[in-house]
Enzyme design. Structure first.
Site, PDB file in Angstrom:
ATOM      1  N   ASP A  13      -0.653  -5.083   2.966  1.00 27.43           N
ATOM      2  CA  ASP A  13      -1.085  -3.838   3.612  1.00 27.43           C
ATOM      3  C   ASP A  13      -0.445  -3.824   5.003  1.00 27.43           C
ATOM      4  O   ASP A  13      -0.795  -4.647   5.857  1.00 27.43           O
ATOM      5  CB  ASP A  13      -2.615  -3.785   3.721  1.00 27.43           C
ATOM      6  CG  ASP A  13      -3.079  -2.388   4.133  1.00 27.43           C
ATOM      7  OD1 ASP A  13      -2.241  -1.601   4.601  1.00 27.43           O
ATOM      8  OD2 ASP A  13      -4.274  -2.096   3.990  1.00 27.43           O
ATOM      9  N   ILE A  32      -0.658  -1.774   7.542  1.00 28.40           N
ATOM     10  CA  ILE A  32      -1.705  -1.602   8.566  1.00 28.40           C
ATOM     11  C   ILE A  32      -3.030  -1.428   7.828  1.00 28.40           C
ATOM     12  O   ILE A  32      -3.255  -0.405   7.179  1.00 28.40           O
ATOM     13  CB  ILE A  32      -1.451  -0.383   9.474  1.00 28.40           C
ATOM     14  CG1 ILE A  32      -0.077  -0.453  10.142  1.00 28.40           C
ATOM     15  CG2 ILE A  32      -2.562  -0.296  10.540  1.00 28.40           C
ATOM     16  CD1 ILE A  32       0.234   0.720  11.073  1.00 28.40           C
ATOM     17  N   ASP A  33      -3.871  -2.421   7.910  1.00 28.00           N
ATOM     18  CA  ASP A  33      -5.217  -2.271   7.350  1.00 28.00           C
ATOM     19  C   ASP A  33      -6.122  -1.896   8.528  1.00 28.00           C
ATOM     20  O   ASP A  33      -6.174  -2.608   9.528  1.00 28.00           O
ATOM     21  CB  ASP A  33      -5.686  -3.576   6.705  1.00 28.00           C
ATOM     22  CG  ASP A  33      -7.034  -3.377   6.020  1.00 28.00           C
ATOM     23  OD1 ASP A  33      -7.186  -2.378   5.302  1.00 28.00           O
ATOM     24  OD2 ASP A  33      -7.934  -4.200   6.230  1.00 28.00           O
ATOM     25  N   ASP A  48      -5.755  -4.663   0.391  1.00 33.24           N
ATOM     26  CA  ASP A  48      -6.770  -4.764   1.448  1.00 33.24           C
ATOM     27  C   ASP A  48      -7.405  -6.151   1.466  1.00 33.24           C
ATOM     28  O   ASP A  48      -7.873  -6.601   2.511  1.00 33.24           O
ATOM     29  CB  ASP A  48      -7.888  -3.732   1.229  1.00 33.24           C
ATOM     30  CG  ASP A  48      -7.411  -2.286   1.347  1.00 33.24           C
ATOM     31  OD1 ASP A  48      -6.731  -1.976   2.331  1.00 33.24           O
ATOM     32  OD2 ASP A  48      -7.727  -1.468   0.453  1.00 33.24           O
ATOM     33  N   GLU A  96       0.811  -1.218   0.000  1.00 24.71           N
ATOM     34  CA  GLU A  96       0.000   0.000   0.000  1.00 24.71           C
ATOM     35  C   GLU A  96       0.844   1.268   0.000  1.00 24.71           C
ATOM     36  O   GLU A  96       0.509   2.242  -0.661  1.00 24.71           O
ATOM     37  CB  GLU A  96      -0.936   0.034   1.215  1.00 24.71           C
ATOM     38  CG  GLU A  96      -1.731   1.336   1.240  1.00 24.71           C
ATOM     39  CD  GLU A  96      -2.841   1.404   2.270  1.00 24.71           C
ATOM     40  OE1 GLU A  96      -2.795   0.663   3.259  1.00 24.71           O
ATOM     41  OE2 GLU A  96      -3.748   2.222   2.072  1.00 24.71           O
ATOM     42  N   THR A 155      -6.056   1.714   9.311  1.00 24.02           N
ATOM     43  CA  THR A 155      -5.171   2.773   9.839  1.00 24.02           C
ATOM     44  C   THR A 155      -5.954   3.736  10.745  1.00 24.02           C
ATOM     45  O   THR A 155      -5.437   4.178  11.774  1.00 24.02           O
ATOM     46  CB  THR A 155      -4.512   3.541   8.668  1.00 24.02           C
ATOM     47  OG1 THR A 155      -3.766   2.596   7.898  1.00 24.02           O
ATOM     48  CG2 THR A 155      -3.561   4.617   9.164  1.00 24.02           C
TER      49      THR A 155
HETATM   50  C1  LIP Z   1      -9.097   0.733   4.647  1.00 21.26           C
HETATM   51  C2  LIP Z   1      -9.976  -0.464   4.335  1.00 21.26           C
HETATM   52  C3  LIP Z   1     -11.402  -0.125   4.705  1.00 21.26           C
HETATM   53  C4  LIP Z   1     -11.861   0.899   3.723  1.00 21.26           C
HETATM   54  C5  LIP Z   1     -10.988   2.138   3.815  1.00 21.26           C
HETATM   55  C6  LIP Z   1      -9.519   1.801   3.676  1.00 21.26           C
HETATM   56  P1  LIP Z   1      -6.502   1.233   5.207  1.00 21.26           P
HETATM   57  O1  LIP Z   1      -7.717   0.418   4.467  1.00 21.26           O
HETATM   58  O2  LIP Z   1      -9.622  -1.629   4.871  1.00 21.26           O
HETATM   59  O3  LIP Z   1     -12.241  -1.231   4.601  1.00 21.26           O
HETATM   60  O4  LIP Z   1     -13.196   1.225   3.920  1.00 21.26           O
HETATM   61  O5  LIP Z   1     -11.350   3.036   2.793  1.00 21.26           O
HETATM   62  O6  LIP Z   1      -9.130   1.450   2.380  1.00 21.26           O
HETATM   63  O7  LIP Z   1      -6.442   2.549   4.509  1.00 21.26           O
HETATM   64  O8  LIP Z   1      -6.829   1.353   6.627  1.00 21.26           O
HETATM   65  O9  LIP Z   1      -5.308   0.402   4.921  1.00 21.26           O
END
Ligand code: LIP
Length: 276
Positions: A83, A85-86, A218, A67, A88
């Protein structure tokens, strides 16, 4: 290619990354990316750097997509899709629903997935043909019962695009799925991490997850885990069946009887379609 060896290495990496994430959670400042709800922190970048270096030294022939540093176009080559940190936003708020998501795809098919939530010490992993597990317990966590829209608990996400046709499609679809003269689903959960949403669908604790706008990093790891449980990921728009790992619009459904009917029912409640 030994997928279980790759899984074991990714589990180790996830634990190392988990320490970095746990230490900083709720204590960081952030920068805006596209807008004030699309966020990134220094920890996202630091974790991705560490993971990328470790993967490059152990598997120099495999590609890397991440990412924060390596978007590129996904090819059929064996590729780690990461990713750091998914979730964030959750990481920043210390809401305990963020994770590291480590996926591996071959021919663009997710074949290994490791998703680790370090605050809760929740480790999900799956390998093509070898099953999927949550902290050592085989997934799904409950017997796959019949699927129906009227009894479904569904993950939705608002995303970072808060105006325009995609936002209208999402909000009108949410309303239609909830309404007594619409799908009248049991409820929605909006937990802020695509990877953890997919893992909950794999566990069977959520029936489905619908989102547009997220990226291959993601979903790759969670997809590999869900696929091992009999769950399905299809395209999230009406009229398009097949989803690719980078198609950005997804509907994930748990294992259970009536899966195809559930998918058709769900799609009949979508107001318009999503475009990314
Ligand atoms: C997030 C996703 C989440 C989505 C956000 C974002 P991040 O990833 O997992 O489901 O709604 O728009 O993409 O930015 O925390 O890695």
């Amino acid at each position: 290619m030994d997928l279980e060896e790759i899984r074991d290495f990714l589990v180790q990496l996830a634990r190392t990354a988990g320490e970095m994430i746990r230490e900083k959670t709720g204590k960081v400042t952030w920068d805006d990316k596209m807008n004030s709800v699309d966020l990134v922190t220094e920890t996202d970048a630091a974790v991705e750097r560490m993971v990328k270096e470790q993967l490059a030294s152990k598997y120099p022939d495999f590609k890397f997509m991440g990412e924060e540093t390596a978007h590129g176009v996904l090819t059929a080559d064996p590729t780690f899709i990461v990713d750091p940190i998914d979730g964030t936003t959750n990481f920043i708020h210390r809401f305990p629903s963020s994770c590291i998501s480590l996926g591996f795809a071959v021919d663009k098919v997710p074949v290994v997935g490791v998703v680790y939530n370090p605050l809760l010490d929740h480790m999900y992993q799956g390998v093509q043909g070898k099953g999927a597990y949550f902290n050592g317990q085989k997934l799904p966590l409950k017997p796959p019962s019949e699927l129906s829209l009227g009894t479904a608990l569904i993950a939705i996400e608002w995303g970072s695009e808060r105006s325009g046709p995609n936002y209208t499609c999402k909000t009108q679809t949410f309303a239609n799925l909830a309404a007594s003269d619409g799908g009248m689903v049991h409820g929605f959960r909006s937990m802020g991490s695509a990877a953890l949403n997919l893992c909950s669908v794999a566990a069977g604790t959520l029936d489905a997850y619908w989102e547009g706008g997220c990226w291959a990093w993601d979903v790759c790891a969670g997809w590999a885990i869900l696929a091992e449980t009999g769950g399905a990921v299809v395209h999230g728009n009406p009229g398009t069946d097949k989803a690719a790992v980078d198609s950005r619009v997804y509907l994930a459904v748990r294992a259970g009887s009536n899966q195809q009917k559930f998918i058709a029912d769900f799609k009949s409640h979508i107001k318009g379609s999503l475009s990314y």
